[in-house]
Design an enzyme around this catalytic site. Structure first.
Site, PDB file in Angstrom:
ATOM      1  N   SER A   1       2.700   1.207   3.149  1.00  0.00           N
ATOM      2  CA  SER A   1       2.339   2.360   2.458  1.00  0.00           C
ATOM      3  C   SER A   1       0.689   2.744   2.364  1.00  0.00           C
ATOM      4  O   SER A   1       0.343   3.663   1.895  1.00  0.00           O
ATOM      5  CB  SER A   1       2.971   2.705   1.119  1.00  0.00           C
TER       6      SER A   1
ATOM      7  N   LYS B   1      -0.438   5.956   3.761  1.00  0.00           N
ATOM      8  CA  LYS B   1      -0.278   7.107   3.035  1.00  0.00           C
ATOM      9  C   LYS B   1      -1.760   7.495   2.361  1.00  0.00           C
ATOM     10  O   LYS B   1      -2.021   8.663   1.962  1.00  0.00           O
ATOM     11  CB  LYS B   1       0.514   6.960   1.579  1.00  0.00           C
TER      12      LYS B   1
ATOM     13  N   SER C   1       4.166   6.634  -4.228  1.00  0.00           N
ATOM     14  CA  SER C   1       4.440   6.591  -2.941  1.00  0.00           C
ATOM     15  C   SER C   1       5.491   7.011  -2.061  1.00  0.00           C
ATOM     16  O   SER C   1       6.351   6.358  -1.632  1.00  0.00           O
ATOM     17  CB  SER C   1       4.335   4.790  -2.775  1.00  0.00           C
TER      18      SER C   1
ATOM     19  N   LYS D   1      -4.532   2.159  -3.387  1.00  0.00           N
ATOM     20  CA  LYS D   1      -3.012   2.259  -3.002  1.00  0.00           C
ATOM     21  C   LYS D   1      -2.260   0.814  -2.828  1.00  0.00           C
ATOM     22  O   LYS D   1      -3.044   0.104  -2.197  1.00  0.00           O
ATOM     23  CB  LYS D   1      -2.955   2.985  -1.756  1.00  0.00           C
TER      24      LYS D   1
END
Length: 393
Positions: free
Chosen positions: A65, A68, A128, A231
């Site tokens: 992720s 992202k 997320s 993140k």
């Protein structure tokens, strides 16, 4: 190449990210880094771009992720440019339906409902949401492949050598990869280019459709270090990943990246070790102020006899604490005899910084004003001057 040693006033204020050439993994200067349990990691200073310590920084990994972050960058740019708006309502189609993402992070989007861009953006950054990435990709680019193409255009624009995206969400794909160094650079671009987008990364919770979810970046709750965003990522193949950014009271900002950590909590522990080590052992200061002259150089064949030299951007270096007075600087010209025409911003050399006898960083040396061409008699005179000068050099 002409080399000149010059005294350059070092300034203490800090502003935006600057492009610096740094000696990457040699930046520890004998400062022993902490033991980090990760397949690859990087600690980068945001302002100078210096890599303070790293392990396998260019090794290609599954980003999970962390992908992202680039999705967020594309969304943030579209918002900044007015191509989309936070108040736009997006109809959730089949491919963005939350039911398509079982056993993975999502914001639980329902088919054929309308959701604002603002909510979807938070769904991507804070919780997320894989479903939210698809909804935004289709809204911005019409379909996911077109959106991914835009993601990879920014990969090229940022000069990332070990990154390729195939999805907006980061679920494992053999052709989707990134590196710790590249993720740090993406993070720096978000902070610098999209401050409004970056603010969302500090939000600890997000509630949508009566479902409250917490930000998976546990360092946001840690009061012993001022982490304000970035993140997490995880898949069974990627392991546990985390990009984190933190600041100190004197505005030093570091970005840490750990990838392939074996445990959920471990990624926070290892990131915190990197950040605390960096703040304890290094300092960053401004060396060149945007628009400020540092030297003046003779110009030949021009409508002016000289030109001011400096930098159009603020530049910074990062060094071990207590070493600022020992830093030396020199500037090097690509051609000792500058010749018109010259254009403001033209790079004609570099400023090189040295510590303990080693070059540690460099910055582009630029022309601070235009210099047009001289008339025929002026050119003839300068030709004679250079001819005579050449006889005695």
């Amino acid at each position: 190449m002409l080399k000149r040693t010059t005294k350059i006033a070092f300034l203490s204020s800090f502003v935006a990210l600057s492009a610096f050439s740094v000696s990457a993994e040699d930046m520890q200067f004998g400062v022993t880094p902490p033991q980090i349990t990760a397949q690859t990691y990087v600690l980068m200073d945001y302002n100078s771009g210096a890599i303070l310590t790293a392990l396998n920084p260019d090794q290609r990994q599954y980003p999970a992720s962390l992908t992202k972050m680039m999705t967020s960058y594309v969304v943030g740019v579209a918002l900044k440019q007015g191509k989309i708006h936070n108040t736009d309502m997006v109809t959730i189609g089949e491919s963005a339906w939350g039911r398509n993402f079982p056993d993975s992070s999502k914001m639980f989007l329902d088919l054929n409902t309308q959701v604002s861009v603002a909510d979807l953006n938070r769904g991507v950054i804070v919780v997320s949401g894989n479903d939210a990435t698809v909804a935004l990709a289709e809204h911005i680019s019409g379909n996911v492949p077109n959106f991914v193409e835009t993601m990879n255009k920014y990969v090229q624009q940022f000069g990332l050598k070990n990154t390729n995206f195939t999805t907006p969400h980061g679920l494992d794909d053999p052709n989707q990869y990134s590196s710790a160094r590249d993720m740090a650079i993406i993070g720096a671009h978000i902070i610098r280019d999209l401050p409004e987008e970056y603010k969302i990364y500090s939000e600890k919770n997000f509630t949508f459709n009566k479902i409250k979810q917490a930000n998976r970046n546990g360092l946001l709750w840690d009061k012993t270090i001022n982490v304000d965003g970035m993140k997490t990522g995880h898949t069974s193949q990627a392991g546990y990943n985390l990009v984190a950014s933190a600041t100190t009271s004197n505005n030093m900002r570091l970005i840490s990246v750990v990838m392939g950590v074996p445990t959920y909590k471990g990624r926070e522990v290892e990131s915190k070790k990197l950040l605390q080590w960096g703040f304890a052992n290094f300092e960053t200061f401004k060396t060149l102020e945007a628009g400020k002259e540092i030297s003046e150089q003779r110009v030949y064949y021009g409508d002016k006899n000289s030109v001011k030299l400096g930098a159009l951007m603020d530049h910074f270096i990062t060094i071990p604490k207590g070493k600022q007075s020992e830093v030396k600087a020199r500037y090097e010209l690509a051609d000792k005899n500058l010749q018109a025409p010259l254009v403001k911003g033209q790079v004609i050399g570099k400023v090189v910084y040295q510590l303990d006898g080693k070059d540690i960083a460099s910055a582009n040396l630029q022309v601070m004003n235009d210099v047009g061409e001289a008339g025929i008699f002026g050119k003839l005179w300068d030709w004679l001057v250079l001819t005579v000068k050449g006889l005695f050099s």
